[in-house]
Enzyme design. Structure first.
Site, PDB file in Angstrom:
ATOM      1  N   ASP A 307       0.858  -1.193   0.000  1.00  0.00           N
ATOM      2  CA  ASP A 307       0.000   0.000   0.000  1.00  0.00           C
ATOM      3  C   ASP A 307       0.893   1.242   0.000  1.00  0.00           C
ATOM      4  OD1 ASP A 307      -3.135   0.651   0.813  1.00  0.00           O
ATOM      5  OD2 ASP A 307      -1.697   2.224   1.363  1.00  0.00           O
ATOM      6  N   ILE A 308       0.609   2.174  -0.933  1.00  0.00           N
ATOM      7  CA  ILE A 308       1.436   3.377  -1.014  1.00  0.00           C
ATOM      8  C   ILE A 308       1.136   4.271   0.201  1.00  0.00           C
ATOM      9  CG2 ILE A 308       2.003   5.396  -2.429  1.00  0.00           C
ATOM     10  CD1 ILE A 308       1.008   3.811  -4.848  1.00  0.00           C
ATOM     11  N   GLU A 350      -4.830   2.372  -4.004  1.00  0.00           N
ATOM     12  CA  GLU A 350      -3.370   2.326  -4.097  1.00  0.00           C
ATOM     13  C   GLU A 350      -2.823   1.084  -3.396  1.00  0.00           C
ATOM     14  OE1 GLU A 350      -4.962   3.430  -1.758  1.00  0.00           O
ATOM     15  OE2 GLU A 350      -3.834   4.120  -0.038  1.00  0.00           O
TER      16      GLU A 350
HETATM   17  N1  LIG Z   1      -4.553   9.010  -8.848  1.00  0.00           N
HETATM   18  C1  LIG Z   1      -5.295   8.038  -8.339  1.00  0.00           C
HETATM   19  N2  LIG Z   1      -5.653   8.057  -7.057  1.00  0.00           N
HETATM   20  C2  LIG Z   1      -6.405   7.062  -6.549  1.00  0.00           C
HETATM   21  C3  LIG Z   1      -6.845   6.006  -7.359  1.00  0.00           C
HETATM   22  N3  LIG Z   1      -7.581   5.168  -6.572  1.00  0.00           N
HETATM   23  C4  LIG Z   1      -7.582   5.699  -5.312  1.00  0.00           C
HETATM   24  N4  LIG Z   1      -6.871   6.822  -5.302  1.00  0.00           N
HETATM   25  C5  LIG Z   1      -6.616   7.735  -4.190  1.00  0.00           C
HETATM   26  O1  LIG Z   1      -5.756   7.117  -3.265  1.00  0.00           O
HETATM   27  C6  LIG Z   1      -5.940   7.805  -2.043  1.00  0.00           C
HETATM   28  C7  LIG Z   1      -5.856   6.832  -0.916  1.00  0.00           C
HETATM   29  O2  LIG Z   1      -5.890   7.557   0.227  1.00  0.00           O
HETATM   30  P1  LIG Z   1      -5.900   6.901   1.634  1.00  0.00           P
HETATM   31  O3  LIG Z   1      -6.737   5.647   1.607  1.00  0.00           O
HETATM   32  O4  LIG Z   1      -6.294   7.967   2.589  1.00  0.00           O
HETATM   33  O5  LIG Z   1      -4.439   6.412   1.868  1.00  0.00           O
HETATM   34  P2  LIG Z   1      -3.072   7.205   1.901  1.00  0.00           P
HETATM   35  O6  LIG Z   1      -3.258   8.644   1.658  1.00  0.00           O
HETATM   36  O7  LIG Z   1      -2.159   6.510   0.968  1.00  0.00           O
HETATM   37  O8  LIG Z   1      -2.605   6.958   3.342  1.00  0.00           O
HETATM   38  P3  LIG Z   1      -1.979   5.634   3.957  1.00  0.00           P
HETATM   39  O9  LIG Z   1      -2.425   4.503   3.106  1.00  0.00           O
HETATM   40  O10 LIG Z   1      -2.568   5.578   5.303  1.00  0.00           O
HETATM   41  O11 LIG Z   1      -0.540   5.831   3.958  1.00  0.00           O
HETATM   42  C8  LIG Z   1      -7.288   8.520  -2.115  1.00  0.00           C
HETATM   43  O12 LIG Z   1      -7.089   9.904  -2.195  1.00  0.00           O
HETATM   44  C9  LIG Z   1      -7.882   8.042  -3.435  1.00  0.00           C
HETATM   45  O13 LIG Z   1      -8.632   9.053  -4.087  1.00  0.00           O
HETATM   46  C10 LIG Z   1      -6.469   6.012  -8.732  1.00  0.00           C
HETATM   47  O14 LIG Z   1      -6.814   5.140  -9.515  1.00  0.00           O
HETATM   48  N5  LIG Z   1      -5.707   7.027  -9.180  1.00  0.00           N
END
Ligand SMILES: Nc1nc2c(ncn2[C@@H]2O[C@H](COP(=O)(O)OP(=O)(O)OP(=O)(O)O)[C@@H](O)[C@H]2O)c(=O)[nH]1
Length: 582
Positions: A307-308, A350
């Protein structure tokens, strides 16, 4: 020369003609009718023999009547043969009528009023009539296969008709009446009558020749037709072959296009459109197969959840498109470090999953660590570097996919809770065990489809919150280390804040009149959660109070009750990429 001697001299030639015709008939391909010509020719030979028999010793019906009748029969057979040869229908009426009257006249002029002149006149006139008929037969309704030969033969028959007529005229005019020149000892016949014998023989030869040529011409004609037909067939066949080839080419092209379309469709059905990594469905299928292998052969099998970290920030700072590029780049980096037997899937957002057959927990952890290091080193255009958190779990023979995945996911959350940019491995025992298992099961929150509002992002986030709360409740009941629980609380607060933000944006855009009020409830819940988190950190929070807040205040009162008030406003859900900050 007397006529007997003349007949004897010409007989071998007449016989030779008949035998030649018979030989052609038996040895070559002849058409129907040719046989009648052979019979006609034989009649003349037989007539000549009968004319040679001694008339004073043998009955007159044989030597005179039958002999003369055979001369007429010869022409009748030729006519019948010619009509049959041309494929025309021939009746017997005229032949019977001619035969009966002819024999009657011969009998009359032989037995009742004997007259050689009259007999010769009768045979000459009958023959002349049938000769003329032959001319008519040959010149009318000509088949296409004759060249000149039928006209040529018609000319011969015309000549014979003239000869016979002049013959009749001669005998009718002859004074005194003729004496029978065929009675032994033979008398000299009049020169005119004597000439008749070689002329008839010559005509017979020409007729036989023309009959053979007729047969040949018809054969050649039909061969030509067959050859033309064959050539036509070959041309048509070639045309068909070309058409078939063209049709086959079209079919092959269509087939290839269909195959490509099918491949693309199955690709679409099994891969993530953005990154090209497998989708959930494909991963679950592959995992099921690998788990079968594990059960049958005992091969180790591990799973790495990636997970990013702070990906939301990437989107917020650099834009959604840059975020997409990071996801694509991340897949490329991970792929470059995996073996062909490993599988990479995008689980959602992500989060990515790597399925690593034949890897134990330790070796999979090494792979995960290498992945983490490589990703942290990679520079993503426009974004610079990112970090990832990873959870590793080895599949246990007795567990199902959900249990295995939950352990990897729990390890991932521990990595997040532990400060991110790290890997965590799942213990090799299912999280719920022994007496605690029952207790944990008691407080599991089960997501039900009826809780769904129909909006994809909100439903996804609500589900995720259910899972977070369950994980936290498990950790509390299983008396997990305090810092791990604190990490989980932080993570839950972080995800809840994000969810509340998204939800507020969506319901405001949907025109929900209570949006402001709802946002106020959100703020209150977040404040309460923060205060509980602080109390947990200093050790003054009672587990029951935290339980009550999570299960009752957040899930039961808010997610399952307060949120339902805006469900009717979400009839036309927006697409994910149209939602602000989604
Ligand atoms: N650019 C892009 N963003 C995405 C996609 N799918 C999900 N996201 C974004 O990924 C983000 C995930 O955020 P969070 O679940 O809060 O996780 P995070 O910010 O990585 O925080 P941690 O996982 O806790 O480190 C959200 O803002 C989603 O909108 C995609 O296909 N493309």
């Amino acid at each position: 020369m007397d006529i007997n001697t003349l007949i004897i001299l010409t007989l071998p030639a007449a016989l030779a003609i008949t035998l030649s015709m018979a030989t052609v008939f038996w040895t070559s391909r002849t058409y129907p009718g040719f046989g009648y010509w052979v019979i006609g020719s034989s009649c003349r030979v037989l007539a000549a023999v009968l004319f040679l028999l001694p008339r004073d010793q043998l009955p007159l019906w044989l030597t005179i009547i039958l002999a003369n009748y055979l001369l007429l029969a010869e022409i009748m057979f030729y006519r019948r043969g010619t009509l049959v040869f041309r494929g025309q229908v021939v009746g017997y009426g005229w032949e019977i009528a001619a035969s009966v009257t002819f024999i009657a006249l011969c009998v009359y002029f032989t037995y009742i009023t004997p007259s050689l002149n009259a007999r010769i006149a009768v045979i000459s006139l009958y023959c002349a009539a049938w000769n003329a008929w032959m001319v008519r037969v040959l010149l009318t309704r000509r088949p296409p296969y004759f060249g000149f030969i039928d006209r040529w033969q018609a000319g011969i028959w015309g000549g014979l008709a003239g000869l016979n007529l002049s013959h009749a005229w001669f005998v009718l005019m002859a004074v005194p009446p003729l004496t029978d020149f065929l009675i032994t000892p033979a008398l000299n016949a009049p020169v005119f009558l004597s000439l008749w014998i070689p002329l008839i023989l010559f005509a017979s030869l020409l007729i036989a020749l023309s009959q053979v040529i007729m047969n040949t011409q018809r054969l050649e004609y039909e061969l030509r037709i067959a050859q033309t037909q064959l050539e036509q067939d070959i041309i048509e066949r070639k045309c068909h072959e070309v058409e078939l080839r063209q049709a086959r080419d079209v079919a092959e092209t269509t087939n290839r296009a269909l195959q490509t379309a099918n491949t693309e469709l199955s690709q679409l059905a099994t891969t993530d459109a953005l990154t090209g990594a497998w989708n959930r469905r494909r991963l679950e299928e592959a995992a099921a197969n690998e788990m079968q292998r594990l059960k049958r052969y005992g091969q180790p099998l591990s799973l790495i959840a990636i997970d990013i970290d702070f990906f939301k920030k990437v989107n917020d700072v650099h834009g959604h498109a840059a975020g997409d590029q990071v996801l694509i780049g991340l897949v490329a980096v991970v792929r470059s470090m995996l073996r062909p037997t490993d599988s990479l899937a995008r689980w959602g957002g992500e989060e990515f999953i790597v399925l690593t057959p034949c890897e134990t927990l330790e070796s999979a952890a090494l792979i995960a660590e290498r992945l983490r290091e490589q990703i942290a080193k990679t520079v993503f255009p426009a974004v610079d570097t990112i970090t990832v958190s990873l959870g590793v779990a080895q599949c246990l023979p007795q567990e199902c996919w959900e249990q295995w995945f939950a352990r990897a996911d729990a390890a991932l959350y521990r990595a997040k809770a532990g400060g991110r940019n790290q890997i965590q491995t799942a213990p090799e025992t299912p999280p719920h065990d022994g007496s605690n298992k029952a207790a944990a099961n008691l407080v599991q929150l089960n997501w039900h489809q009826a809780y769904a509002c129909g909006h994809p992002l909100l439903d996804q986030q609500h589900r995720a919150l259910f899972e977070h709360v369950n994980r936290l409740l498990d950790a509390l009941l299983l008396s997990q280390p305090a810092d791990e629980i604190a990490g989980l609380i932080e993570l839950l607060i972080h995800d809840t804040i994000q969810h509340f933000k998204d939800e507020e944006a969506i319901i405001t855009a949907a025109g929900y009149p209570g949006a402001a009020n709802h946002a106020a409830i959100h703020r209150a819940l977040i404040d309460q959660a923060r205060s509980l988190a602080n109390r947990f950190r200093v050790g003054s929070l009672d587990t029951g109070e935290l339980f009550h807040f999570l299960a009752h205040d957040v899930i039961a009162l808010h997610l399952l009750r307060a949120d339902r008030t805006f469900f009717p406003y979400l009839v036309a859900p927006q697409r994910l990429d149209q939602i602000p900050n989604a």
